[in-house]
Design a protein around this motif. Structure first.
Motif, PDB file in Angstrom:
ATOM      1  N   LEU A  62       0.815  -1.213   0.000  1.00 25.91           N
ATOM      2  CA  LEU A  62       0.000   0.000   0.000  1.00 25.91           C
ATOM      3  C   LEU A  62       0.848   1.262   0.000  1.00 25.91           C
ATOM      4  O   LEU A  62       0.485   2.258  -0.653  1.00 25.91           O
ATOM      5  CB  LEU A  62      -0.936   0.003   1.206  1.00 25.91           C
ATOM      6  N   GLN A  63       1.979   1.231   0.677  1.00 22.04           N
ATOM      7  CA  GLN A  63       2.838   2.411   0.716  1.00 22.04           C
ATOM      8  C   GLN A  63       3.360   2.758  -0.677  1.00 22.04           C
ATOM      9  O   GLN A  63       3.333   3.921  -1.099  1.00 22.04           O
ATOM     10  CB  GLN A  63       4.008   2.186   1.671  1.00 22.04           C
ATOM     11  N   ILE A  64       3.824   1.745  -1.402  1.00 25.05           N
ATOM     12  CA  ILE A  64       4.308   1.974  -2.762  1.00 25.05           C
ATOM     13  C   ILE A  64       3.166   2.416  -3.666  1.00 25.05           C
ATOM     14  O   ILE A  64       3.306   3.338  -4.474  1.00 25.05           O
ATOM     15  CB  ILE A  64       4.967   0.696  -3.319  1.00 25.05           C
ATOM     16  N   ALA A  65       2.016   1.756  -3.529  1.00 27.51           N
ATOM     17  CA  ALA A  65       0.862   2.093  -4.357  1.00 27.51           C
ATOM     18  C   ALA A  65       0.430   3.544  -4.145  1.00 27.51           C
ATOM     19  O   ALA A  65       0.126   4.254  -5.112  1.00 27.51           O
ATOM     20  CB  ALA A  65      -0.298   1.155  -4.049  1.00 27.51           C
ATOM     21  N   GLU A  66       0.423   3.979  -2.897  1.00 26.64           N
ATOM     22  CA  GLU A  66       0.014   5.356  -2.608  1.00 26.64           C
ATOM     23  C   GLU A  66       1.030   6.362  -3.156  1.00 26.64           C
ATOM     24  O   GLU A  66       0.654   7.440  -3.632  1.00 26.64           O
ATOM     25  CB  GLU A  66      -0.150   5.545  -1.098  1.00 26.64           C
ATOM     26  N   LEU A  67       2.315   6.009  -3.101  1.00 33.07           N
ATOM     27  CA  LEU A  67       3.341   6.884  -3.669  1.00 33.07           C
ATOM     28  C   LEU A  67       3.157   7.017  -5.180  1.00 33.07           C
ATOM     29  O   LEU A  67       3.230   8.119  -5.733  1.00 33.07           O
ATOM     30  CB  LEU A  67       4.732   6.338  -3.351  1.00 33.07           C
ATOM     31  N   LEU A  94       2.413  -1.441 -17.894  1.00 35.26           N
ATOM     32  CA  LEU A  94       3.753  -1.244 -17.346  1.00 35.26           C
ATOM     33  C   LEU A  94       3.934  -2.131 -16.126  1.00 35.26           C
ATOM     34  O   LEU A  94       3.171  -2.041 -15.162  1.00 35.26           O
ATOM     35  CB  LEU A  94       3.955   0.226 -16.960  1.00 35.26           C
ATOM     36  N   ILE A  95       4.924  -3.016 -16.165  1.00 33.80           N
ATOM     37  CA  ILE A  95       5.266  -3.821 -14.996  1.00 33.80           C
ATOM     38  C   ILE A  95       6.218  -3.028 -14.124  1.00 33.80           C
ATOM     39  O   ILE A  95       7.214  -2.476 -14.608  1.00 33.80           O
ATOM     40  CB  ILE A  95       5.920  -5.155 -15.405  1.00 33.80           C
ATOM     41  N   VAL A  96       5.910  -2.958 -12.823  1.00 28.90           N
ATOM     42  CA  VAL A  96       6.803  -2.328 -11.847  1.00 28.90           C
ATOM     43  C   VAL A  96       7.119  -3.389 -10.803  1.00 28.90           C
ATOM     44  O   VAL A  96       6.233  -3.851 -10.094  1.00 28.90           O
ATOM     45  CB  VAL A  96       6.141  -1.097 -11.184  1.00 28.90           C
ATOM     46  N   SER A  97       8.378  -3.800 -10.714  1.00 30.67           N
ATOM     47  CA  SER A  97       8.707  -4.938  -9.857  1.00 30.67           C
ATOM     48  C   SER A  97      10.117  -4.844  -9.296  1.00 30.67           C
ATOM     49  O   SER A  97      11.000  -4.224  -9.895  1.00 30.67           O
ATOM     50  CB  SER A  97       8.568  -6.246 -10.650  1.00 30.67           C
ATOM     51  N   ALA A  98      10.312  -5.470  -8.136  1.00 30.80           N
ATOM     52  CA  ALA A  98      11.648  -5.580  -7.548  1.00 30.80           C
ATOM     53  C   ALA A  98      12.464  -6.663  -8.245  1.00 30.80           C
ATOM     54  O   ALA A  98      13.678  -6.731  -8.089  1.00 30.80           O
ATOM     55  CB  ALA A  98      11.541  -5.889  -6.056  1.00 30.80           C
ATOM     56  N   LYS A  99      11.805  -7.515  -9.043  1.00 33.25           N
ATOM     57  CA  LYS A  99      12.512  -8.546  -9.804  1.00 33.25           C
ATOM     58  C   LYS A  99      13.304  -7.879 -10.922  1.00 33.25           C
ATOM     59  O   LYS A  99      12.723  -7.213 -11.778  1.00 33.25           O
ATOM     60  CB  LYS A  99      11.518  -9.551 -10.397  1.00 33.25           C
ATOM     61  N   PHE A 120      12.540   3.127  -8.029  1.00 36.70           N
ATOM     62  CA  PHE A 120      12.552   3.994  -9.195  1.00 36.70           C
ATOM     63  C   PHE A 120      12.232   5.412  -8.748  1.00 36.70           C
ATOM     64  O   PHE A 120      11.719   5.634  -7.646  1.00 36.70           O
ATOM     65  CB  PHE A 120      11.516   3.524 -10.221  1.00 36.70           C
ATOM     66  N   SER A 121      12.542   6.363  -9.592  1.00 38.85           N
ATOM     67  CA  SER A 121      12.240   7.753  -9.279  1.00 38.85           C
ATOM     68  C   SER A 121      10.838   8.107  -9.756  1.00 38.85           C
ATOM     69  O   SER A 121      10.328   7.503 -10.702  1.00 38.85           O
ATOM     70  CB  SER A 121      13.255   8.688  -9.939  1.00 38.85           C
ATOM     71  N   SER A 122      10.238   9.073  -9.105  1.00 36.64           N
ATOM     72  CA  SER A 122       8.903   9.516  -9.510  1.00 36.64           C
ATOM     73  C   SER A 122       8.931  10.074 -10.925  1.00 36.64           C
ATOM     74  O   SER A 122       8.001   9.873 -11.707  1.00 36.64           O
ATOM     75  CB  SER A 122       8.384  10.575  -8.541  1.00 36.64           C
ATOM     76  N   VAL A 164       6.554   8.729 -14.116  1.00 38.72           N
ATOM     77  CA  VAL A 164       5.661   9.636 -14.835  1.00 38.72           C
ATOM     78  C   VAL A 164       6.074   9.752 -16.302  1.00 38.72           C
ATOM     79  O   VAL A 164       5.230   9.787 -17.204  1.00 38.72           O
ATOM     80  CB  VAL A 164       5.639  11.024 -14.165  1.00 38.72           C
ATOM     81  N   ALA A 165       7.387   9.795 -16.563  1.00 40.24           N
ATOM     82  CA  ALA A 165       7.873   9.906 -17.934  1.00 40.24           C
ATOM     83  C   ALA A 165       7.448   8.706 -18.760  1.00 40.24           C
ATOM     84  O   ALA A 165       7.044   8.847 -19.934  1.00 40.24           O
ATOM     85  CB  ALA A 165       9.393  10.042 -17.951  1.00 40.24           C
ATOM     86  N   ARG A 166       7.520   7.524 -18.183  1.00 37.49           N
ATOM     87  CA  ARG A 166       7.130   6.330 -18.926  1.00 37.49           C
ATOM     88  C   ARG A 166       5.625   6.287 -19.169  1.00 37.49           C
ATOM     89  O   ARG A 166       5.174   5.893 -20.254  1.00 37.49           O
ATOM     90  CB  ARG A 166       7.590   5.080 -18.187  1.00 37.49           C
ATOM     91  N   VAL A 167       4.856   6.678 -18.167  1.00 41.65           N
ATOM     92  CA  VAL A 167       3.406   6.708 -18.330  1.00 41.65           C
ATOM     93  C   VAL A 167       3.023   7.678 -19.447  1.00 41.65           C
ATOM     94  O   VAL A 167       2.239   7.356 -20.341  1.00 41.65           O
ATOM     95  CB  VAL A 167       2.710   7.095 -17.008  1.00 41.65           C
TER      96      VAL A 167
END
Length: 228
Positions: free
Chosen positions: A11-16, A76-81, A103-105, A109-112
């Motif tokens: 949830l912390q990552i999702a909210e960020l 977009l996959i966002v993963s620690a793998k 990753f940086s914010s 945003v740039a990829r999105v």
């Protein structure tokens, strides 16, 4: 306002991620598990989906595969793998991009922005080419449809854009770097090796014998060309 779905059990990552996107003018929703994420993802409400791989209920690879079977929106996959095999699997199941944690914010945003812009350009433009015919292959660039021997074949956004570019430039050899720059663009964070993965997926979908392709040929040490 563009609507993004974040499928993330932390949830912390999702909210960020949600905060980053909202600060840049996007609307974002969160799904905390794979089952609810799939249901929301297939609702047709979203312009792009960001998905983690390690999820309760249904893993991210399965999610990507099942969403891609129904929708063409950017994923977009966002993963620690961070292993190459995980990235290759992600692309193989239909993801458009792969971002490794942390990753940086700005990068998120740039990829999105890049994927949504490219998707809109691809699906919204009127092509001067119209329809491309070649040996049972029919590409209707106005309707964004592909038929192989009369059977409709669904490609991901990147796969489709790559095939259209090659088919629109028959018998011209392009190396991986040239195709990467043309399809993914300078603002994409990735590597030219992505091209080979996508071409392999295209061949599996359009070729009778992917090991001996009749459409997209490989010229070893040189690049690829659409054989016309």
């Amino acid at each position: 306002m563009k609507h993004i779905l974040i499928i993330e059990d932390d949830l912390q990552i999702a909210e960020l991620e949600k905060d980053y996107l909202q600060l840049n003018g996007y609307q974002a929703d969160i799904a905390g598990d794979g089952v609810s994420g799939l249901k929301k993802g297939l609702s047709g409400m979203y312009d792009m989906i960001i998905v983690d791989l390690m999820l309760p209920g249904k893993d991210g690879f399965t999610l990507v595969q099942e969403i891609r079977q129904k929708l063409e929106i950017p994923i977009l996959i966002v993963s620690a793998k961070c292993e190459d095999i995980d990235k290759i699997r992600g692309f193989g199941f239909g993801a458009d991009d792969y971002l490794t944690k942390p990753f940086s914010s700005a990068e998120l945003v740039a990829r999105v922005k890049s994927h949504i812009r490219r998707y809109e350009r691809l699906t919204g433009k009127k092509s001067a080419v119209g329809t491309i015919f070649h040996k049972g292959l029919e590409i209707n660039t106005s309707a964004h449809q592909l038929f192989v021997n009369g059977r409709e074949v669904i490609l991901t956004t990147k796969e489709y854009e790559l095939l259209v570019f090659l088919a629109s430039n028959p018998n011209i050899v392009f190396n991986k770097e040239q195709l990467f720059d043309r399809i993914w663009g300078e603002d994409y964070y990735g590597e030219p090796a992505t091209v080979a993965v996508h071409i392999q997926k295209i061949r599996k979908k359009i070729e009778t014998d992917p090991a001996n392709p009749q459409y997209i040929e490989t010229l070893w040490g040189t690049g690829y060309r659409f054989n016309a």
